[in-house]
Design an enzyme around this catalytic site. Sequence first.
Site, mmCIF file in Angstrom:
data_model
loop_
_atom_site.group_PDB
_atom_site.id
_atom_site.type_symbol
_atom_site.label_atom_id
_atom_site.label_comp_id
_atom_site.label_asym_id
_atom_site.label_seq_id
_atom_site.Cartn_x
_atom_site.Cartn_y
_atom_site.Cartn_z
ATOM 1 N N ARG A 48 110.503 110.123 85.094
ATOM 2 C CA ARG A 48 110.018 110.314 83.722
ATOM 3 C C ARG A 48 108.560 109.914 83.564
ATOM 4 O O ARG A 48 107.916 110.266 82.577
ATOM 5 C CB ARG A 48 110.908 109.516 82.754
ATOM 6 C CG ARG A 48 110.553 109.692 81.292
ATOM 7 C CD ARG A 48 111.626 109.156 80.368
ATOM 8 N NE ARG A 48 111.927 107.765 80.609
ATOM 9 C CZ ARG A 48 111.214 106.733 80.124
ATOM 10 N NH1 ARG A 48 110.152 106.960 79.381
ATOM 11 N NH2 ARG A 48 111.569 105.495 80.382
ATOM 12 N N ASP A 174 95.805 127.316 75.321
ATOM 13 C CA ASP A 174 96.945 127.848 76.060
ATOM 14 C C ASP A 174 96.379 128.938 76.964
ATOM 15 O O ASP A 174 95.998 130.012 76.500
ATOM 16 C CB ASP A 174 97.978 128.413 75.083
ATOM 17 C CG ASP A 174 99.230 128.929 75.793
ATOM 18 O OD1 ASP A 174 99.142 129.280 76.986
ATOM 19 O OD2 ASP A 174 100.284 128.995 75.147
#
Length: 388
Positions: A48, A174
Amino acid sequence: MKTSKLGINTVCAHVGEVKDEQFKGAISPLFMSSSYAYEDVAVKRYPRYFNTPNQEALGKKIAMLEHSEAGMIFGSGMAAVSTSLLAFLQKGDHVVVQKTIYGGTYNFIVEEFPKYGIEFSFTDGFSEADFASEIKENTKVIYLETPSNPLMLITDLEMIANLAKKHNLVSMIDNTFASPINQTPADFGIDIMIHSATKYMGGHSDICAGAVAASEVHIMRIWNVGKNLGGSLSDYTVWLLERSMKTMALRVNAQSKNAKRMAKWLEKHPLVAKVYYPGLKSHPDYELAKKQMKRFSGMLSFELLPDIDPDVFMKSLQLVKQSMSLAGVESTILSPTKTSHALLSAEERAHQGIADGLLRFSVGIEEKNDLIADFEQAFEAAVKKQVV
């Protein structure tokens, strides 16, 4: 050998490998462990925390491809988008967002930001004045997407970077549709590059992942939020993604070449009302696209004449798959109103110029003549259905 001098295919094939020190294998070994030692080690690893051996190594490949200092891999493109935005925005802040963006990102902003007390404004257009007019005293981020999804509109990267620096803002893009093979926004001053790695980085329609590239300072801030949100990626998928990216430049160049050929062919077709592809000289942003892109992407959109049923046309295709997502080696097609932009209202889609007859075409690596033949027979079927 200086890695800064390596060619793009060499970077794809070699940078970001995990060295097999034990058996000297030619490819990266896969470290599947979810539990690592914490005493007497240089790095305390935890999945994580985005720092397992495979995650860490692939981040280096992403960074070099985007001409950045550091990179991170996420569980999806939206995990990369949401984590990056939330890393730089908090209650009371404001973000300026380009008018036309991916529907999932739009939905995230309008549905989630009010819960966090984050303000947002969508631009009316793509000019410097459109962006500048939305900047407020509490603005912290400018977010853009170029080429845009699905209309392939181009935003001036250098203009956005200069505007952001003038107002001490963070610029995010993006970069999925272009991929780092066709466009490296950092070269124009953009701060943070975000990808749905599901698309051109994965390239085979079998991986779901996201990626972010930025400076060490910006990546650390994203990491601090990312470890709390938990959008990490399994190491097996990280390994598959690294393998897929070895051929990314070869794939993307072939897809981009095919897309330009198909765009030119569609532009002349009597049943096509309009083609959206920045590599066409008829595209309003053609000169700008030439300035900031190497090729023009493997993506294009086109609008059928009003009396041609888009569903009949798509269902008649035999080679090109009617399918979600994009950027696989196989060509796919979809209706944005039913998929990528289905979460937008009809009014919102109309405001963005997304008509029901608009189709988004992800061009694969097939032979151009085979794609044309498939389109021709689908057009014939659509015309026959119309006559009946």
